[in-house]
Scaffold this motif. Structure first.
Motif, short mmCIF file in Angstrom:
data_model
loop_
_atom_site.label_atom_id
_atom_site.label_comp_id
_atom_site.label_asym_id
_atom_site.label_seq_id
_atom_site.Cartn_x
_atom_site.Cartn_y
_atom_site.Cartn_z
N MET A 82 -14.44 -32.15 -40.14
CA MET A 82 -15.32 -32.97 -39.31
C MET A 82 -14.57 -33.65 -38.19
N GLN A 83 -13.31 -34.00 -38.44
CA GLN A 83 -12.51 -34.64 -37.39
C GLN A 83 -12.24 -33.68 -36.24
N GLN A 84 -11.98 -32.41 -36.54
CA GLN A 84 -11.76 -31.43 -35.47
C GLN A 84 -13.02 -31.22 -34.64
N ILE A 85 -14.17 -31.16 -35.30
CA ILE A 85 -15.42 -31.01 -34.56
C ILE A 85 -15.70 -32.25 -33.71
N LYS A 86 -15.38 -33.41 -34.24
CA LYS A 86 -15.58 -34.66 -33.50
C LYS A 86 -14.71 -34.70 -32.25
N LEU A 87 -13.47 -34.23 -32.34
CA LEU A 87 -12.58 -34.21 -31.17
C LEU A 87 -13.13 -33.30 -30.08
N ARG A 88 -13.68 -32.14 -30.47
CA ARG A 88 -14.27 -31.26 -29.48
C ARG A 88 -15.52 -31.88 -28.88
N ALA A 89 -16.30 -32.55 -29.71
CA ALA A 89 -17.53 -33.17 -29.22
C ALA A 89 -17.24 -34.31 -28.25
N ASN A 90 -16.12 -35.03 -28.43
CA ASN A 90 -15.79 -36.13 -27.54
C ASN A 90 -15.53 -35.65 -26.12
N ARG A 91 -15.05 -34.41 -25.96
CA ARG A 91 -14.80 -33.88 -24.62
C ARG A 91 -16.09 -33.52 -23.90
N GLN A 130 -22.51 -27.33 -27.63
CA GLN A 130 -23.24 -27.82 -26.46
C GLN A 130 -24.74 -27.59 -26.61
N VAL A 131 -25.11 -26.45 -27.20
CA VAL A 131 -26.53 -26.20 -27.47
C VAL A 131 -27.07 -27.24 -28.44
N CYS A 132 -26.27 -27.57 -29.45
CA CYS A 132 -26.69 -28.62 -30.40
C CYS A 132 -26.92 -29.94 -29.68
N ARG A 133 -26.05 -30.26 -28.74
CA ARG A 133 -26.21 -31.51 -28.00
C ARG A 133 -27.50 -31.50 -27.18
N ASN A 134 -27.78 -30.37 -26.50
CA ASN A 134 -28.99 -30.29 -25.69
C ASN A 134 -30.25 -30.38 -26.55
N LEU A 135 -30.21 -29.77 -27.74
CA LEU A 135 -31.39 -29.79 -28.61
C LEU A 135 -31.63 -31.18 -29.20
N THR A 136 -30.56 -31.87 -29.55
CA THR A 136 -30.73 -33.23 -30.11
C THR A 136 -31.26 -34.19 -29.05
N GLU A 137 -30.93 -33.95 -27.79
CA GLU A 137 -31.47 -34.80 -26.73
C GLU A 137 -32.96 -34.57 -26.54
N GLU A 138 -33.47 -33.43 -27.03
CA GLU A 138 -34.90 -33.13 -27.00
C GLU A 138 -35.58 -33.46 -28.33
N SER A 139 -34.95 -34.35 -29.10
CA SER A 139 -35.50 -34.85 -30.38
C SER A 139 -35.56 -33.78 -31.45
N ASP A 148 -21.55 -37.77 -25.06
CA ASP A 148 -22.16 -38.49 -26.17
C ASP A 148 -23.18 -37.61 -26.88
N PHE A 149 -23.24 -37.76 -28.20
CA PHE A 149 -24.19 -37.06 -29.04
C PHE A 149 -25.10 -38.08 -29.73
N THR A 150 -26.32 -37.67 -30.01
CA THR A 150 -27.25 -38.53 -30.73
C THR A 150 -27.04 -38.39 -32.23
N ASP A 151 -27.71 -39.23 -32.98
CA ASP A 151 -27.60 -39.21 -34.45
C ASP A 151 -28.37 -38.07 -35.08
N ARG A 152 -29.05 -37.27 -34.29
CA ARG A 152 -29.79 -36.14 -34.83
C ARG A 152 -28.90 -34.93 -35.12
N LEU A 153 -27.62 -35.00 -34.73
CA LEU A 153 -26.68 -33.93 -35.06
C LEU A 153 -25.99 -34.28 -36.38
N LEU A 154 -26.17 -33.43 -37.39
CA LEU A 154 -25.59 -33.63 -38.71
C LEU A 154 -24.48 -32.62 -38.93
#
Length: 459
Positions: free
Chosen positions: A132-141, A111-120, A144-150
């Motif tokens: 990566m699939q497990q992390i993606k499933l957690r992120a979907n809950r 969630q911190v990663c999501r907040n930071l990516t929204e701040e560019s 939305d995430f921006t493309d700045r999260l690698l």
């Protein structure tokens, strides 16, 4: 010449080194914690020989000319987390996040990663335990995430160093340090040598590149980060996630912080879409408090700079056993035994034949002596079956002679009680003179536990 050793014995609890095995560690006094691990040979000096250049020596600088512009705080998007960190993230810092499995460490950091990516901000999330699939499933809950999260699923530190150098992220998350390994160390991942060397490499990356790095660390059954204790000394900040994994609340506590105060806490609530902040922890902790029940009182404790009201419960009942039970949840059992001895000596209460159970409702663990008065009042209330007014808050430290000693930040505690609608505060009498006049709330001072008994009995 003496043969150089290729192995060394390390304490798995604190990281103490020894040339031979020992049953008890002389540093942390734990038993059977030594394990034999290979030692990496020291690198040869590069300053010898013709044609080799010597590294330029570092030059000392005057303190008045050092700029602090590089330490600008970066908000995480969570006010509770920013409070624990001392105001936000500092560039080049190394932060250790520990906690029980399933407590929510990875969820919070994602969630911190999501907040930071929204701040560019560019964030690199390195996972050594999940795909990566497990992390993606957690992120979907979470949304939305921006493309700045690698995302990177890797455990080799050299590959991680190259990825950081290529992506040049602002923040890096390592989940977890026990899965990372350095090829130059021959021991297995998770061992003392690997954890220490891996943390050293990450520290060099953070300080050299100015990258903020979060390290996730598993904890042992004793509640400390698995691996050597030296790991906590190497990082800048140590955060612990506390609470029952089956309950909805989570408490983030700052144990060490080079950029702010320690023992600050942040309270979160676990939901289906992730963690949510609890703006008023005192009100949250007091939900569901019983009415017209003896052995229950509200006490005020300071967690860092924040006053928190919690419910202290006690149950005193005759014991059929030769050795009565003493149980504590959320408080120090040794401290409770001391308070029981004070009550028996100073007030003549026959508690040596009683089973005593003390609980801090809400799951939070109180370490401050200011809750002593709350525990004593709850014990007296249960033993004498006296009801405590539900609009009463108490705080104070108890001494061995039964005196009630003043505690720090009494004014903030009274203001917190007034803000939540409480009308009466029982506190040390010597501390009332330091409190400004507070309208709408009555202050009652006590000097000894005998004064406490008189107030509760209505004398």
């Amino acid at each position: 010449m003496a043969k150089s050793r290729t192995t060394q014995y390390f304490c798995q609890n604190c990281g103490y080194e020894s040339a031979k095995w020992m049953g008890q560690c002389p540093a942390c006094r734990e038993w059977n914690t030594f394990a034999e691990e290979p030692v990496r040979p020291a690198a040869g000096s590069k300053s010898q020989g013709a044609g080799r250049t010597r590294r330029e020596a570092a030059r000392p600088q005057e303190l008045s000319r050092i700029s602090t512009d590089e330490s600008v705080r970066i908000p995480t998007g969570f006010n509770e987390l920013d409070r624990v960190l001392g105001g936000g993230l500092v560039g080049g810092s190394l932060i250790l996040v520990g906690g029980d499995p399933g407590i929510g460490k990875s969820t919070l950091l994602l969630q911190v990663c999501r907040n930071l990516t929204e701040e560019s901000k560019t964030v690199l999330y390195v996972s050594g335990e999940e795909s990566m699939q497990q992390i993606k499933l957690r992120a979907n809950r979470m949304g939305d995430f921006t493309d700045r999260l690698l995302l990177l699923c890797e455990t080799n530190l050299e590959d991680i160093r190259e990825a950081i150098g290529t992506a040049k992220p602002d923040v890096v998350v390592i989940d977890s340090i026990q899965t990372m390994y350095n090829e130059q160390v021959s021991s297995a991942p998770g061992s003392v040598s690997q954890v220490r060397e891996s943390t050293s490499v990450l520290m060099q990356i953070a300080k050299g590149m100015g990258v903020i790095i979060f390290i996730v660390g598993h904890v042992t059954k004793e509640g400390v980060v698995a691996g050597p204790r030296v790991l906590e000394h190497m990082v800048d900040t140590v955060l612990y996630f506390e609470g029952d994994r089956y309950a909805s609340y989570r408490i983030l506590r700052g144990v060490k912080n080079r950029f702010g105060a320690t023992n600050e806490i942040g309270v979160f609530e676990m939901r289906n879409d992730g963690l949510r902040e609890v703006a008023n922890p005192s009100e949250y902790m007091l939900e569901g408090r019983p009415e017209n029940a003896s052995g229950s009182v509200v006490a005020c404790s300071m967690e860092g700079t924040r006053p928190i009201l919690v419910e202290v419960q006690a149950l005193v009942t005759p014991s059929p056993l030769a050795y009565p039970r003493r149980t504590a949840d959320g408080a120090d059992l040794n401290r409770i035994n001391l308070l029981l001895a004070v009550l028996e000596k100073r007030l003549g209460m026959r508690l040596s034949a009683q089973d005593v159970y003390v609980n801090i409702a809400g799951g939070i663990r109180m370490r401050e002596p200011a809750v002593d008065l709350g525990i004593v009042i709850a014990l007296i209330s249960s033993y004498r079956d006296i009801l405590i007014d539900e609009k009463t808050v108490v705080f104070g430290e108890i001494g061995l002679s039964g005196e009630v000693r003043p505690v720090s930040m009494a004014g903030q505690r009274v203001l917190e009680a007034k803000k939540l609608g409480y009308e009466r505060v029982i506190m040390p009498a010597s501390g009332i003179k330091n409190i400004e006049k507070a309208e709408g709330i009555r202050l009652e001072g006590v000097r000894t536990v005998r004064d406490v008994l008189k107030i509760l009995s209505g004398e």
